[in-house]
Design an enzyme around this catalytic site. Structure first.
Site, PDB file in Angstrom:
ATOM      1  N   SER A 165      34.793 -36.621  52.868  1.00 22.83           N
ATOM      2  CA  SER A 165      34.126 -36.618  51.561  1.00 22.83           C
ATOM      3  C   SER A 165      33.512 -37.961  51.198  1.00 22.83           C
ATOM      4  O   SER A 165      32.705 -38.040  50.273  1.00 22.83           O
ATOM      5  CB  SER A 165      35.117 -36.192  50.466  1.00 22.83           C
ATOM      6  OG  SER A 165      36.211 -37.104  50.423  1.00 22.83           O
ATOM      7  N   ASP A 166      33.888 -39.021  51.922  1.00 21.34           N
ATOM      8  CA  ASP A 166      33.307 -40.337  51.660  1.00 21.34           C
ATOM      9  C   ASP A 166      32.880 -40.964  52.988  1.00 21.34           C
ATOM     10  O   ASP A 166      33.285 -42.070  53.330  1.00 21.34           O
ATOM     11  CB  ASP A 166      34.319 -41.232  50.932  1.00 21.34           C
ATOM     12  CG  ASP A 166      33.672 -42.474  50.332  1.00 21.34           C
ATOM     13  OD1 ASP A 166      32.426 -42.494  50.209  1.00 21.34           O
ATOM     14  OD2 ASP A 166      34.393 -43.426  50.004  1.00 21.34           O
ATOM     15  N   LEU A 167      32.045 -40.232  53.719  1.00 22.41           N
ATOM     16  CA  LEU A 167      31.604 -40.706  55.025  1.00 22.41           C
ATOM     17  C   LEU A 167      30.551 -41.794  54.841  1.00 22.41           C
ATOM     18  O   LEU A 167      29.398 -41.529  54.520  1.00 22.41           O
ATOM     19  CB  LEU A 167      31.019 -39.546  55.838  1.00 22.41           C
ATOM     20  CG  LEU A 167      30.656 -39.870  57.294  1.00 22.41           C
ATOM     21  CD1 LEU A 167      31.892 -40.308  58.085  1.00 22.41           C
ATOM     22  CD2 LEU A 167      29.993 -38.671  57.965  1.00 22.41           C
ATOM     23  N   ASN A 168      30.971 -43.036  55.017  1.00 22.60           N
ATOM     24  CA  ASN A 168      30.063 -44.172  54.895  1.00 22.60           C
ATOM     25  C   ASN A 168      30.467 -45.234  55.903  1.00 22.60           C
ATOM     26  O   ASN A 168      31.495 -45.118  56.576  1.00 22.60           O
ATOM     27  CB  ASN A 168      30.063 -44.729  53.460  1.00 22.60           C
ATOM     28  CG  ASN A 168      31.414 -45.284  53.060  1.00 22.60           C
ATOM     29  OD1 ASN A 168      31.943 -46.205  53.682  1.00 22.60           O
ATOM     30  ND2 ASN A 168      32.003 -44.727  52.003  1.00 22.60           N
ATOM     31  N   ASN A 171      33.892 -46.881  56.142  1.00 24.96           N
ATOM     32  CA  ASN A 171      35.011 -46.088  56.641  1.00 24.96           C
ATOM     33  C   ASN A 171      34.909 -45.760  58.126  1.00 24.96           C
ATOM     34  O   ASN A 171      35.634 -44.909  58.627  1.00 24.96           O
ATOM     35  CB  ASN A 171      35.133 -44.799  55.822  1.00 24.96           C
ATOM     36  CG  ASN A 171      35.642 -45.072  54.417  1.00 24.96           C
ATOM     37  OD1 ASN A 171      36.382 -46.032  54.204  1.00 24.96           O
ATOM     38  ND2 ASN A 171      35.248 -44.253  53.464  1.00 24.96           N
TER      39      ASN A 171
END
Length: 236
Positions: A165-168, A171
């Protein structure tokens, strides 16, 4: 994993990694007393890095973000122990490890219930010698085969039906040996279908562009094509 559950607290832990009383593993004062705090990183909250008997670990308390997080800092509505943020993240990490995905080893998680809400913490492996892509790209450019590897990594995650949900690029880590890792699986979940995969890739693409504008990382728009080649297993 062993589950230690009381009326207002639930702790999940790996008995091969936790020595002694598992509750003290979530107390940063305990680690300070052992002179075992090795560092910290500031995000929504503070993640502490601690040296345990088996490995170096990252201890993270769950905090809310956004406007609501300014009103309610770290409390979540309780609907069952298995639905807590910490319990869900620990299970997902264990699942991904079973699928041979390069994610931190889950050590322990805790949820403490007060009335109808709970607070939570998680303890995971700290990947030795790893830096995130933002730090790496702030100093050096990556080659096409590096971007292919990033694409392949995301494809493996999607093939496991997991949406990050926070693929950046904060990460995604790379260690000293060049191995890539994915971290921070809070609020991530298994999903069916295909559309979310395109949306997830678009999120990663926006992350590259955002950091290019913000920090002038050594990334060019044409590098995204190499990520997609890796994702689609195109070798030329």
């Amino acid at each position: 994993m062993i589950i230690h559950q009381q009326e207002n607290e639930c702790i999940w832990y790996d008995p091969t990694l936790v020595v002694g009383e598992p509750r003290q593993y979530f107390d940063i004062h305990f680690w300070h007393q052992q002179a075992a705090v090795t560092g910290s990183a500031k995000g929504r909250g503070i993640t502490f890095f601690v040296r345990g008997p088996k490995m170096e670990m990252a201890l993270r308390h769950y905090y809310r973000g956004g406007l609501f997080g300014k009103l309610v800092k770290d409390q979540y509505w309780f609907t069952g122990w298995e639905e807590t943020r910490s319990g869900a993240e620990l299970r997902l990490l264990a699942y991904l490890r079973e699928k041979k995905l390069p994610v931190p080893r889950p050590v322990a998680a805790r949820a403490v219930k007060t009335g109808r809400t709970y607070r939570a913490d998680i303890l995971v492996e700290k990947v030795p010698g790893a830096r995130d892509l933002v730090a790496i790209l702030s100093e050096n450019s990556l080659l096409a085969h590096d971007y292919h590897a990033i694409g392949r990594l995301v494809r493996r995650l999607h093939d496991a039906s997991v949406c990050h949900s926070d693929l950046n690029i904060h990460n995604i880590l790379r260690d000293r040996k060049g191995k890539l890792w994915l971290i921070d699986f809070d609020k991530c979940q298994q999903r069916e279908g295909e559309q979310w995969k395109e949306d997830n890739l678009a999120r990663l693409h926006r992350s590259f562009k955002k950091e290019k504008e913000k920090r002038q990382i050594r990334w060019q728009p044409e590098d995204w094509a190499a990520v997609l080649k890796g994702y689609n297993h195109i070798r030329k």
